[in-house]
Design an enzyme around this catalytic site. Structure first.
Site, PDB file in Angstrom:
ATOM      1  N   ARG A  27       0.875  -0.990   0.033  1.00 52.79           N
ATOM      2  CA  ARG A  27       0.184  -0.131  -0.048  1.00 52.79           C
ATOM      3  C   ARG A  27       0.997   1.226   0.039  1.00 52.79           C
ATOM      4  O   ARG A  27       1.865   1.288   0.835  1.00 52.79           O
ATOM      5  CB  ARG A  27      -0.936   0.239   1.162  1.00 52.79           C
ATOM      6  CG  ARG A  27      -2.020  -1.124   1.282  1.00 52.79           C
ATOM      7  CD  ARG A  27      -2.846  -1.048   2.249  1.00 52.79           C
ATOM      8  NE  ARG A  27      -3.875  -1.834   2.283  1.00 52.79           N
ATOM      9  CZ  ARG A  27      -4.810  -2.279   3.381  1.00 52.79           C
ATOM     10  NH1 ARG A  27      -4.616  -1.424   4.303  1.00 52.79           N
ATOM     11  NH2 ARG A  27      -5.506  -3.265   3.527  1.00 52.79           N
ATOM     12  N   SER A 121      -8.120  -1.490   0.975  1.00 54.92           N
ATOM     13  CA  SER A 121      -9.209  -1.736   2.067  1.00 54.92           C
ATOM     14  C   SER A 121     -10.275  -0.445   2.545  1.00 54.92           C
ATOM     15  O   SER A 121     -10.577   0.267   1.956  1.00 54.92           O
ATOM     16  CB  SER A 121      -8.383  -2.476   3.289  1.00 54.92           C
ATOM     17  OG  SER A 121      -9.331  -3.039   4.037  1.00 54.92           O
ATOM     18  N   HIS A 122      -9.782  -0.120   3.914  1.00 54.20           N
ATOM     19  CA  HIS A 122     -10.604   0.878   4.355  1.00 54.20           C
ATOM     20  C   HIS A 122      -9.937   2.265   4.167  1.00 54.20           C
ATOM     21  O   HIS A 122     -10.212   3.302   4.804  1.00 54.20           O
ATOM     22  CB  HIS A 122     -10.798   0.436   5.944  1.00 54.20           C
ATOM     23  CG  HIS A 122      -9.576   0.216   6.514  1.00 54.20           C
ATOM     24  ND1 HIS A 122      -8.891  -0.792   6.359  1.00 54.20           N
ATOM     25  CD2 HIS A 122      -8.894   1.099   7.513  1.00 54.20           C
ATOM     26  CE1 HIS A 122      -7.852  -0.894   7.290  1.00 54.20           C
ATOM     27  NE2 HIS A 122      -7.723   0.161   7.819  1.00 54.20           N
ATOM     28  N   ASP A 292     -16.773  -1.967   4.313  1.00 52.58           N
ATOM     29  CA  ASP A 292     -15.454  -1.026   3.875  1.00 52.58           C
ATOM     30  C   ASP A 292     -15.022  -1.037   2.697  1.00 52.58           C
ATOM     31  O   ASP A 292     -16.103  -1.539   1.743  1.00 52.58           O
ATOM     32  CB  ASP A 292     -14.230  -1.375   4.806  1.00 52.58           C
ATOM     33  CG  ASP A 292     -13.853  -2.848   4.261  1.00 52.58           C
ATOM     34  OD1 ASP A 292     -14.485  -3.718   3.467  1.00 52.58           O
ATOM     35  OD2 ASP A 292     -12.318  -3.251   4.188  1.00 52.58           O
ATOM     36  N   ASP A 294     -13.216  -2.539   0.126  1.00 50.99           N
ATOM     37  CA  ASP A 294     -13.261  -3.896  -0.648  1.00 50.99           C
ATOM     38  C   ASP A 294     -14.442  -5.040  -0.079  1.00 50.99           C
ATOM     39  O   ASP A 294     -14.210  -6.253  -0.699  1.00 50.99           O
ATOM     40  CB  ASP A 294     -11.723  -4.381  -0.583  1.00 50.99           C
ATOM     41  CG  ASP A 294     -11.328  -4.869   0.867  1.00 50.99           C
ATOM     42  OD1 ASP A 294     -11.707  -4.340   1.868  1.00 50.99           O
ATOM     43  OD2 ASP A 294     -10.318  -5.788   0.673  1.00 50.99           O
ATOM     44  N   ASP A 296     -14.388  -6.543   2.899  1.00 49.19           N
ATOM     45  CA  ASP A 296     -14.277  -7.745   3.870  1.00 49.19           C
ATOM     46  C   ASP A 296     -14.560  -7.209   5.192  1.00 49.19           C
ATOM     47  O   ASP A 296     -14.555  -8.244   6.088  1.00 49.19           O
ATOM     48  CB  ASP A 296     -13.017  -8.058   3.405  1.00 49.19           C
ATOM     49  CG  ASP A 296     -11.759  -7.318   3.735  1.00 49.19           C
ATOM     50  OD1 ASP A 296     -12.015  -6.092   4.261  1.00 49.19           O
ATOM     51  OD2 ASP A 296     -10.517  -7.564   3.810  1.00 49.19           O
ATOM     52  N   ARG A 297     -14.731  -6.025   5.376  1.00 51.49           N
ATOM     53  CA  ARG A 297     -14.841  -5.672   6.943  1.00 51.49           C
ATOM     54  C   ARG A 297     -16.645  -5.291   7.288  1.00 51.49           C
ATOM     55  O   ARG A 297     -17.212  -4.869   6.107  1.00 51.49           O
ATOM     56  CB  ARG A 297     -14.050  -4.416   7.464  1.00 51.49           C
ATOM     57  CG  ARG A 297     -12.546  -4.739   7.314  1.00 51.49           C
ATOM     58  CD  ARG A 297     -11.599  -3.717   7.637  1.00 51.49           C
ATOM     59  NE  ARG A 297     -10.465  -3.813   7.358  1.00 51.49           N
ATOM     60  CZ  ARG A 297      -9.449  -4.004   8.131  1.00 51.49           C
ATOM     61  NH1 ARG A 297      -9.685  -3.540   9.302  1.00 51.49           N
ATOM     62  NH2 ARG A 297      -8.109  -3.986   7.611  1.00 51.49           N
ATOM     63  N   THR A 361      -1.970 -10.962  13.917  1.00 59.00           N
ATOM     64  CA  THR A 361      -2.678 -10.372  13.135  1.00 59.00           C
ATOM     65  C   THR A 361      -2.443 -10.516  11.545  1.00 59.00           C
ATOM     66  O   THR A 361      -1.273 -10.842  11.356  1.00 59.00           O
ATOM     67  CB  THR A 361      -2.566  -8.800  13.068  1.00 59.00           C
ATOM     68  OG1 THR A 361      -3.300  -8.527  14.563  1.00 59.00           O
ATOM     69  CG2 THR A 361      -3.655  -7.913  12.382  1.00 59.00           C
ATOM     70  N   GLU A 380     -11.254 -10.904  13.680  1.00 56.47           N
ATOM     71  CA  GLU A 380     -10.537  -9.943  14.281  1.00 56.47           C
ATOM     72  C   GLU A 380     -11.171  -8.732  14.943  1.00 56.47           C
ATOM     73  O   GLU A 380     -12.165  -8.624  14.386  1.00 56.47           O
ATOM     74  CB  GLU A 380      -9.293  -9.555  13.077  1.00 56.47           C
ATOM     75  CG  GLU A 380      -8.661 -10.529  12.608  1.00 56.47           C
ATOM     76  CD  GLU A 380      -7.656 -10.161  11.688  1.00 56.47           C
ATOM     77  OE1 GLU A 380      -6.467 -10.630  11.629  1.00 56.47           O
ATOM     78  OE2 GLU A 380      -7.723  -9.070  10.666  1.00 56.47           O
ATOM     79  N   SER A 382     -10.463  -5.905  14.251  1.00 55.44           N
ATOM     80  CA  SER A 382     -10.375  -4.720  13.304  1.00 55.44           C
ATOM     81  C   SER A 382     -11.810  -4.998  12.117  1.00 55.44           C
ATOM     82  O   SER A 382     -11.598  -4.905  11.110  1.00 55.44           O
ATOM     83  CB  SER A 382      -9.226  -4.680  12.527  1.00 55.44           C
ATOM     84  OG  SER A 382      -8.908  -5.914  11.849  1.00 55.44           O
ATOM     85  N   LYS A 393     -11.561 -12.777   5.100  1.00 50.50           N
ATOM     86  CA  LYS A 393     -12.873 -12.089   5.982  1.00 50.50           C
ATOM     87  C   LYS A 393     -13.859 -11.593   4.954  1.00 50.50           C
ATOM     88  O   LYS A 393     -13.626 -11.402   3.886  1.00 50.50           O
ATOM     89  CB  LYS A 393     -12.300 -11.139   7.001  1.00 50.50           C
ATOM     90  CG  LYS A 393     -11.506  -9.970   6.274  1.00 50.50           C
ATOM     91  CD  LYS A 393     -11.076  -9.036   7.678  1.00 50.50           C
ATOM     92  CE  LYS A 393      -9.831  -7.957   7.100  1.00 50.50           C
ATOM     93  NZ  LYS A 393      -8.722  -8.563   6.799  1.00 50.50           N
TER      94      LYS A 393
END
Length: 566
Positions: A27, A121-122, A292, A294, A296-297, A361, A380, A382, A393
Site C-alpha cells: 500500500r 481496504s478501508h 469497507d 473492498d 471484507d470488513r 494479526t 479480528e 478490526s 474475512k
C-alpha cells in the site's frame, strides 16, 4: 480474436527498495504508483516471478478491485503482463470490480493459481488517497509470509519485466476476449464475469435464503439499514439483500462504487460511518451494518445505535453457530481470533469445548488452519469476521450470519448481546490508533517498552489507579508457532497480562502508506452481573491510564491523543 499476433516485450527497469508487502499487500499513496517509473510494473512482475514458471504457464488468475482511483489503469497493465508471463487466462470482474471475499471465492471455485486484488481496504481513495496491490494464492487467501518475502527479495534485484503493451481489454462487456501473442501456441484469454453471481451462489449454499427473505420481507419483517460507503460491496448488497431477499431498495445506501468513495473514509467504525450511526439512533431500524472499501470488513449496529464490538460479534456468531445451515452440515472444527482481539470468543470456546487458536494479526494465519481442517469460524477486532468457505474475512457473510441469528431467536440485537454477556461474562474492549506518527519515534518507543516488560522485576508488579489494583501476571512480545507447519512468527505485539485476564497490548502496524500506526488495545473481562452494562471507556479508564503511564505514547509520538478510538 485479433488478426495479428501481439508483440511481447522484455523491458529494462531498476529496483525500488520500498516494495515490501505488509499483512495486506503493498500500500502506498496513489501518486507513488502513478509517478514513479515502472513502480507498478516492477511489483506485478515480482508477483509473477514468485510463481514457478511451470505452474504459471497456461494457468488461470483472477483479478478484481474495489473500484478506487487507478483501478482500471492498473488492471490493464496487469493483464498485459500476465499475458507476457505465460498466464493462459485472466478472469476479471466486470468494470474491474470484485470484492475481496468474491475474489477468494472465485479463485477456489475455478481452481485458479491465484489472484491479484487492487485495494487499500478501508483507506481513502482518489488521486490524493491510497492504492494497494494484494496477491492471493491458490487457496484463495492472502499470500503467506514465505511468498511475500520472496516477492520483496525479487523487488530488490529486478532488472527487467515482460509486457504485451498493445493488448487492450474491454472491462465493461461480460464474455470472453481472446488474443494471439507472438511465439505463443495458444491464445491468451480474458474472461469478464458478473462479479456478484458466483459469490452469491456460495452464500445460497451456506444460509437459508427462504428464512432470511421472510425476516426481511415477510409479514413481520424487520427494518434494516445497510451502508456500502460507496465501496465495492454496493452491487452485492443491492442484488442479494434487496433484489433476492426482498429488503426495500431504500434500506441500502451509498451503493454505487466511487473512485474516491464519495470523498469519505470507507472504514466501517463509529468514527467514519457516522451517517449510519446517527440514522440508527432514531430507532427507525432494527439492524444496521456498514462495510469497507473492498467488502471484507463490517460493523454491526442494533436499534437506537447499539454498537456490537467486533470481538463480541464473532463470539455471538460462535455461540449461535448452528443457526447457520452450513455448520449444521459441516460441524465446527475450531474457533480462532487474532491476538489483539478480545477474549470474548475464548469464553464461548471454553463453554462449548471447541478448540481455540490465538494467532498474529493477518488473515493468512487463519487460512493455514482452515486448509488443515482445524478451523471453521474466526475474527479480528478490526471489524473482520469469516468462515472456512473462503480464505478471506467477509463483511456480507457476517451480516447474513447475524440476520440468521435474528431470524432464529426473534430477539433484538441488544437483547441477544445482553443475554450473551449474562451467560459468558463481558469483555470490555477498546482500541486506540495513533496514525501517521514518526516511524523512528514509534520504533524507539516499542523497543523501550519491550525492554521494560522483559525485565523479570516487571512480573508481579502492582499498578494502583484509584481504588483498583492490577498485578502483572505475564508480559511478552507475542510469538506464534503455526500448529500446522511449525512456522514461527515473532515480534507480533507487546502483551501485558494481569491477574484476572485483563490485557494491555501495543502493536506497530505495517499497512499504512505514510508513517507508522501505533495501536493500543485494552481488554478487561467482567463476570459480575452488576457491572455488565458500563460504558466501555469508563470501565477501561484505569487500564488506559496504566498504558499511557508505561508507554508515554503521547510524549513519544508527539500526539495529544489517538486519531481513532473504537
Amino acid at each position: 480474436m485479433n488478426d495479428s499476433p501481439l508483440q511481447v516485450l522484455t523491458l529494462p527497469t531498476s529496483p525500488y527498495p520500498d516494495q515490501r508487502p505488509g499483512t495486506n499487500g503493498l500500500r502506498k499513496k496513489t501518486h507513488v504508483f502513478q509517478s514513479k517509473k515502472n513502480y507498478l510494473h516492477n511489483f506485478i512482475q515480482c508477483i509473477f516471478s514468485s510463481i514457478d514458471l511451470r505452474d504459471r504457464q497456461g494457468s488461470t488468475m483472477v483479478v478484481g478491485g474495489d473500484g478506487r482511483y487507478f483501478n482500471s489503469t492498473a488492471i490493464q497493465v496487469i493483464v498485459q503482463m500476465a499475458a507476457a508471463n505465460g498466464v493462459g487466462r485472466v478472469v476479471i470482474g466486470q468494470n474491474g470490480i470484485m470484492s475481496t471475499p468474491a475474489v477468494s471465492c472465485v479463485i477456489r471455485k475455478i481452481k485458479a493459481i491465484g489472484g491479484i486484488i487492487l485495494t487499500a481496504s478501508h483507506n481513502p481513495g482518489g488521486p490524493d488517497g491510497d492504492f494497494g496491490i494484494k496477491f492471493n494464492t491458490a487457496n484463495g487467501g492472502p499470500a503467506p509470509e514465505a511468498v511475500t518475502n520472496k516477492i520483496f527479495q525479487l523487488s530488490r534485484t529486478i532488472e527487467e519485466f515482460a509486457i504485451c503493451p498493445e493488448l487492450r481489454v474491454d472491462l465493461g462487456t461480460i464474455g470472453k476476449q481472446s488474443f494471439d501473442l507472438e511465439n505463443k501456441f495458444k491464445p491468451f484469454t480474458v474472461e469478464i464475469v458478473d462479479p456478484v453471481e458466483s459469490y452469491a451462489n456460495s452464500l445460497r449454499n451456506i444460509f437459508d435464503f427462504a428464512v432470511l427473505k421472510e425476516l426481511l420481507s415477510g409479514d413481520n419483517h424487520i427494518q434494516i439499514r445497510l451502508d456500502a460507503m460507496h465501496g465495492v460491496i454496493g452491487p452485492y448488497v443491492k442484488k442479494i439483500l434487496c433484489e433476492e431477499l426482498g429488503s426495500p431498495a431504500n434500506s441500502a445506501i451509498n451503493c454505487v462504487p466511487l473512485e474516491d468513495f464519495g470523498g469519505r473514509h470507507p472504514d466501517p467504525n463509529l468514527t467514519y460511518a457516522t451517517d449510519l450511526v446517527e440514522t440508527m439512533k432514531s430507532g427507525q431500524y432494527d439492524f444496521g451494518a456498514a462495510f469497507d472499501g473492498d467488502g471484507d470488513r463490517n460493523m454491526i449496529l442494533g436499534k437506537h445505535g447499539f454498537f456490537v464490538n467486533p470481538s463480541d460479534s464473532v463470539a455471538i456468531i460462535a455461540a449461535n453457530i448452528f443457526c447457520i445451515p452450513y455448520f449444521q452440515h459441516t460441524g465446527v472444527r475450531g474457533f480462532a481470533r487474532s491476538m489483539p482481539t478480545s477474549a470474548a470468543l475464548d469464553m464461548v470456546a471454553r463453554a462449548t469445548k471447541i478448540q481455540l487458536y490465538e494467532t498474529p494479526t493477518g488473515w493468512r494465519f487463519f487460512g493455514s488452519l482452515m486448509d488443515a481442517g482445524r478451523l471453521s469460524l474466526c475474527g479480528e477486532e478490526s471489524f473482520g469476521t469469516g468462515s472456512d468457505y473462503i480464505r478471506e474475512k467477509d463483511g456480507l457473510w457476517a451480516v447474513l450470519a447475524w440476520l440468521s441469528i435474528l431470524a432464529a431467536r426473534r430477539q433484538s440485537v441488544d437483547d441477544i448481546m445482553t443475554d450473551h454477556w449474562r451467560t459468558y461474562g463481558r469483555n470490555y474492549y477498546t482500541r486506540f490508533d495513533y496514525e501517521e506518527v514518526d516511524l523512528d519515534a514509534a520504533v524507539e518507543m516499542m523497543l523501550d517498552l519491550e525492554l521494560m516488560i522483559s525485565d523479570r522485576a516487571f512480573i508481579g508488579q502492582v499498578f494502583t489507579v484509584g481504588k483498583k489494583k492490577y498485578q502483572v501476571e505475564a508480559a511478552d512480545n507475542f510469538e506464534y508457532s503455526d500448529p500446522v507447519d511449525g512456522t514461527i512468527s515473532r515480534n507480533q505485539g507487546l502483551r501485558i497480562i494481569f491477574k484476572g485476564g485483563s490485557r494491555i497490548i501495543f502493536r506497530l502496524s505495517g499497512t499504512d502508506s505514510f508513517g507508522a500506526t501505533v495501536r493500543l488495545y485494552i481488554d478487561s473481562y467482567e463476570k459480575d452481573m452488576n457491572k455488565l452494562f458500563q460504558d466501555p471507556q469508563v470501565a477501561l479508564a484505569e487500564l488506559v491510564t496504566i498504558a499511557l503511564q508505561l508507554s508515554l505514547i503521547h510524549e513519544r509520538t508527539g500526539r495529544r491523543g489517538p486519531t481513532v478510538i473504537t
